[in-house]
Design a protein around this motif. Structure first.
Motif, short mmCIF file in Angstrom:
data_model
loop_
_atom_site.label_atom_id
_atom_site.label_comp_id
_atom_site.label_asym_id
_atom_site.label_seq_id
_atom_site.Cartn_x
_atom_site.Cartn_y
_atom_site.Cartn_z
N UNK A 68 10.70 21.19 -35.50
CA UNK A 68 10.03 19.93 -35.16
C UNK A 68 10.27 19.57 -33.70
N UNK A 69 11.52 19.76 -33.23
CA UNK A 69 11.84 19.44 -31.84
C UNK A 69 11.08 20.36 -30.91
N UNK A 70 11.04 21.66 -31.26
CA UNK A 70 10.31 22.62 -30.42
C UNK A 70 8.83 22.29 -30.37
N UNK A 71 8.27 21.88 -31.52
CA UNK A 71 6.86 21.52 -31.55
C UNK A 71 6.59 20.29 -30.71
N UNK A 72 7.52 19.34 -30.77
CA UNK A 72 7.35 18.11 -29.99
C UNK A 72 7.42 18.40 -28.51
N UNK A 73 8.36 19.28 -28.10
CA UNK A 73 8.50 19.61 -26.68
C UNK A 73 7.30 20.40 -26.18
N UNK A 74 6.67 21.14 -27.08
CA UNK A 74 5.52 21.96 -26.67
C UNK A 74 4.20 21.24 -26.91
N UNK A 75 4.27 19.95 -27.19
CA UNK A 75 3.05 19.21 -27.50
C UNK A 75 2.04 19.26 -26.38
N UNK A 76 2.50 19.09 -25.14
CA UNK A 76 1.59 19.12 -24.01
C UNK A 76 0.93 20.47 -23.85
N UNK A 77 1.71 21.56 -24.08
CA UNK A 77 1.15 22.88 -23.95
C UNK A 77 0.09 23.14 -25.01
N UNK A 78 0.37 22.68 -26.25
CA UNK A 78 -0.59 22.86 -27.32
C UNK A 78 -1.88 22.14 -27.04
N UNK A 79 -1.76 20.98 -26.42
CA UNK A 79 -2.97 20.22 -26.08
C UNK A 79 -3.78 20.95 -25.02
N UNK A 80 -3.06 21.50 -24.04
CA UNK A 80 -3.75 22.21 -22.97
C UNK A 80 -4.45 23.46 -23.49
N UNK A 98 -4.96 21.69 -16.88
CA UNK A 98 -6.11 22.59 -16.85
C UNK A 98 -6.66 22.80 -18.26
N UNK A 99 -7.95 22.64 -18.41
CA UNK A 99 -8.58 22.81 -19.70
C UNK A 99 -8.74 21.53 -20.49
N UNK A 100 -8.17 20.44 -20.02
CA UNK A 100 -8.27 19.16 -20.71
C UNK A 100 -9.31 18.30 -20.00
N UNK A 101 -10.28 17.86 -20.74
CA UNK A 101 -11.33 17.01 -20.19
C UNK A 101 -11.20 15.59 -20.74
N UNK A 102 -11.38 14.63 -19.88
CA UNK A 102 -11.34 13.24 -20.32
C UNK A 102 -12.71 12.61 -20.06
N UNK A 103 -13.02 11.61 -20.87
CA UNK A 103 -14.32 10.97 -20.75
C UNK A 103 -14.46 10.25 -19.42
N UNK A 104 -15.67 10.15 -18.96
CA UNK A 104 -15.92 9.46 -17.70
C UNK A 104 -15.50 8.00 -17.81
N UNK A 105 -14.83 7.51 -16.79
CA UNK A 105 -14.36 6.13 -16.79
C UNK A 105 -13.02 5.94 -17.45
#
Length: 290
Positions: A22-34, A196-203
């Motif tokens: 669980x800790x490893x998954x939490x620490x890698x959360x940003x990487x998983x999102x990317x 890189x690879x993460x897109x956010x909505x305009x505005x």
């Protein structure tokens, strides 16, 4: 007995492996999102800050609260209201009655109806509450990319991230009530360019500490040197965020110090009462046969 011990050790090993995963998954959360995975918001959990009001003996730093009020007044009040906070409570921050009256007079509030049945505006007085910068929620949403800014009266108690295991176990013995200020501070200081690879909505603006999504409509509200301090405190985004977070904690729980003092006295009473009960029991049953 041997089987029982073996079973307990097995459960402990499984629990430890699960916690590590669980800790490893939490620490890698940003990487998983990317990488296109399914993120759990917030992507990054807020770091625990050092607050003077933390712990059972915590107290508010009035200097910090006054700086936080200044940040709110000069920056946050342009969009966020505090409709449950009356001006008169600012005396708790160390201001005199005259200073509170002068501060309230900087605002205008709606009153009425008058003798003609019409509403009118007047200068605020200490018994009034912080007014909203918008006439209604629809106007607030229209001025902020369709998202009405939340009221700040109770925001420090309404926002907060669950700490999870094993922190919540320790929180039973040493209460953790600073989740709201920690979250607000992290949000205000956490704006960054999307990976890189993460897109956010305009505005919207990427912030991995936002609890509802990867980005929010509010642009970064703070910048270095934006608010002038008279007490020599650093005029940085980090300091602004800490000061306004502490101020919002006070707004949400102005009687925190009284509550903690009362709780301490109650615990002392219960300890003394328990000792007296024990001594009474020993005295009553001293000559009794067991």
């Amino acid at each position: 007995m041997k089987k029982l011990v073996t079973g307990i050790l097995s459960l402990a090993v499984v629990a430890g492996l699960g916690l590590g995963a669980a800790i490893a998954q939490d620490e890698a959360g940003g990487e998983g999102h990317a990488e296109g995975g399914t993120p759990h918001y917030p992507i990054h959990k807020p770091e625990q800050q050092d607050w003077t009001f933390a712990g059972p003996f915590g107290h508010y730093d009035k200097g910090q609260l006054q700086r936080g009020l200044k940040v709110y007044t000069e920056v946050c009040s342009a969009c966020h209201s505090m409709s449950l906070v009356p001006f008169r409570t600012l005396e708790d921050l160390g201001y005199s009655e005259a200073q509170v009256k002068a501060f309230a007079a900087n605002y205008e509030v709606q009153d009425g109806p008058n003798a003609d049945g019409e509403m009118f505006t007047r200068k605020a007085i200490p018994s009034d509450y912080f007014p909203s910068p918008f006439p209604n929620k629809e106007a607030a949403a229209a001025a902020n990319n369709g998202a009405a800014p939340p009221d700040f009266s109770l925001i420090a108690k309404a926002r907060g991230i669950e700490r999870g295991f094993p922190q919540f176990v320790f929180d039973i013995f040493w209460p953790y009530q600073e989740g709201g200020p920690d979250y607000i501070h992290a949000l205000l200081t956490g704006y960054q360019e999307p990976p890189q690879g993460v897109e956010v909505a305009e505005g919207t603006h990427y912030n991995p500490y936002f609890a509802a999504a990867a980005a929010l409509a509010m642009a970064p509200p703070l910048s270095d040197g934006q608010v002038s301090y008279d007490d020599g405190a650093p005029q940085t985004v980090d300091q602004y965020a800490k000061d306004v977070s502490a101020f919002l904690m006070w707004a949400a729980e102005p009687h925190l110090e009284d509550r903690k003092r009362t709780g301490f006295m109650v615990m002392v009473f219960l300890l003394i009462f328990t000792g007296l009960i024990y001594l009474t029991k020993k005295s009553v049953y001293a000559n009794k046969e067991h």
